[in-house]
Design an enzyme around this catalytic site. Structure first.
Site, mmCIF file in Angstrom:
data_model
loop_
_atom_site.group_PDB
_atom_site.id
_atom_site.type_symbol
_atom_site.label_atom_id
_atom_site.label_comp_id
_atom_site.label_asym_id
_atom_site.label_seq_id
_atom_site.Cartn_x
_atom_site.Cartn_y
_atom_site.Cartn_z
ATOM 1 N N ASP A 219 -50.408 28.822 69.703
ATOM 2 C CA ASP A 219 -50.277 30.035 70.509
ATOM 3 C C ASP A 219 -48.791 30.254 70.761
ATOM 4 O OD1 ASP A 219 -50.806 32.222 72.210
ATOM 5 O OD2 ASP A 219 -52.753 31.401 72.682
ATOM 6 N N HIS A 294 -41.695 30.365 56.951
ATOM 7 C CA HIS A 294 -42.468 29.903 55.793
ATOM 8 C C HIS A 294 -43.923 29.780 56.224
ATOM 9 C CE1 HIS A 294 -38.918 28.998 53.416
ATOM 10 N NE2 HIS A 294 -38.434 28.304 54.427
#
Ligand code: NAG
Ligand code: NAG
Ligand code: NAG
Length: 447
Positions: A219, A294
């Site tokens: 989160d 990435h």
């Protein structure tokens, strides 16, 4: 250390420096050093009944030690493992610190905040050996599909620092700075389970500097909420997280002068997301620069129709004067989720959005697309100009990788999320949080 010296030493760009308030009027961090506090008074929790056996509830001892040192001194939590069965509220201290040398482990099960600090000034919580931690054993709740208490919350605290500690496996949020001013958070690691609701750092207030922090959860990594102004967030490693964000934003949003820079994000929902659904008020003068990503689902992302949030009253939050600059790396699948996605309220189009040097390429497939809706400014699929009118959606498709997209990876990236059914080990605070960067403030011990 004086923040100004620190920033000058780093040679930081002036645009970032301007985001924090003038330090001569608004110094950031504690007003007196920890050494000065140690010299005034030391209140060791073992002198107030705490026992380092991992079982005896240390809450009363911590509160009593605080009461004895709250007008100046250090609450010392020495080496060893101390249980927290009841939560502590430490209210109203000045010129004080907590030295967390040992480990606090959660044994109680109530909701709320394990450690709640409010109405304090000139405060510091740190670990002088850099090994102190709070172990929340959140998996005990998570394996049941439940949440428990948050670990650490500061409310109305001014001139403070939080550093060189680890917050691990919180049953809910890890660190919240609620209406705090002139504070610094650095050299920290947060490691939570792999699900939503386990936010890393949420902050709102004035003149806050967060740097050299690693977050694992799924989160919020480091997220700014409203109201906030003069916020600098830099050298952050979101290591299998949700990613950094601003929001959720609703009625009366009031955020300005925020810079995020040198943000490395891997395996997260997004590299940066603005999230709102309806609402009103403004987000303005925000710069997001030097981002590497990435394996993220989304990368650059404004979502003014974020349906995870209940629709708030209003024409929409106004996103105005937001600059994205120098974003590189790769995304998971740029053909299904655009790495550049700017979705503004049709009844409140974004203005003066600037996107420069954005070069991200997809990890799967050989095409990706950009998507902009009702977003004015310059760069990529944005509509050029300073109008403030609805125009619908514009997309553009790329079939070759943009030049310069390739970006370094951090060592030791995660290959899987962390457990919800087994305890998460306490990590050591790392010595780098962005490729090639060393922490701006030396580790307190052993660095
Ligand atoms: C936002 O809307 C509320 C009513 O829904 C109103 O009271 C408030 O003044 C509005 N705020 C701004 C900044 O427009
Ligand atoms: C762009 O960001 C990279 C880090 O990702 C940094 O090394 C480089 O200096 C930045 N370029 C500019 C022009 O600021
Ligand atoms: C990222 O998190 C994983 C899992 O906790 C850890 O093994 C790895 O060392 C972390 N990477 C870095 C650079 O700290």
């Amino acid at each position: 250390m004086q923040l100004k010296d620190l920033l000058l030493g780093l040679g930081l760009v002036s645009s970032a420096w301007a985001q924090l308030a003038d330090t001569s009027d608004y110094p950031i961090g504690p007003l007196t050093t920890s050494d000065e506090k140690w010299a005034v008074k030391v209140c060791d929790i073992t002198d107030y009944g705490a026992v380092a056996d991992g079982e005896t509830d240390a809450s009363t001892a911590i509160v009593d030690a605080f009461n004895a040192c709250s007008s100046g001194g250090v609450v010392n939590i020495p080496l060893g493992t101390f249980a927290l069965e009841n939560w502590v509220t430490l209210s109203g201290g000045t010129a004080w610190a907590i030295n967390l040398e040992g480990i606090i482990v959660r044994t109680g099960t109530a909701g709320g905040n394990m450690i709640y600090i409010e109405h304090s000034t000139d405060f510091e919580i740190y670990s002088s050996r850099g090994e102190g931690a709070v172990q929340g054993y959140g998996y005990v709740f998570h394996e049941q599909g439940e949440y428990g208490p948050r670990i650490l919350r500061l409310y109305d605290v001014t001139n403070f620092a939080i550093h060189d500690i680890a917050l691990v496996d919180s049953p809910a949020f890890h660190l919240t700075l609620d209406t705090c001013n002139q504070g610094e958070v650095y050299n920290m690691i947060i490691r939570g389970g792999n699900e939503g609701g386990l936010d890393g750092i949420d902050l709102w207030g004035f003149d806050l500097h967060v740097h050299d922090v690693e977050v694992t959860n799924k989160d919020e990594c480091v997220t700014v909420k409203s109201p906030a102004n003069h916020i600098l967030v830099e050298d952050i490693y979101c290591n299998w997280s949700g990613g950094c964000a601003m929001g959720s934003l609703g009625v009366d949003t009031d955020i300005s002068k925020v810079v995020y820079q040198n943000i490395y994000t891997v395996n997260s929902n997004q590299m940066f997301m603005f999230k709102s659904n309806g609402g009103n008020g403004t987000v303005t003068e925000v710069t997001l620069q030097n981002f590497i990503g990435h394996e993220n689902a989304y990368s650059l992302y404004i979502d003014a129709y974020w349906t995870d949030e209940t629709l708030a009253a209003g024409d929409g939050v106004l996103y105005n004067s937001i600059t994205f600059n120098n974003w590189t790396g790769t995304c998971e699948n740029g053909a299904t989720r655009p790495p550049l996605y700017v979705l503004c309220p049709s009844t409140q189009p974004c203005t003066n959005i600037i996107i420069e040097d954005f070069a991200m390429w997809t990890e799967s497939g050989s095409t990706e697309y950009y998507k902009c809706a009702d977003a004015w400014g310059s760069g990529y699929c944005l509509h050029a100009g300073s109008e403030h009118t609805e125009y619908g959606t514009t997309t553009s498709t790329l079939t070759t990788a943009p030049s310069g997209y390739s970006a370094p990876t951090m060592p030791g990236q995660l290959t899987a999320g962390l457990g919800l059914t087994a305890s998460i080990p306490i990590p050591t605070v790392p010595n780098t949080f962005f490729p090639g960067a060393t922490p701006a403030t030396a580790r307190v011990y052993g660095s």
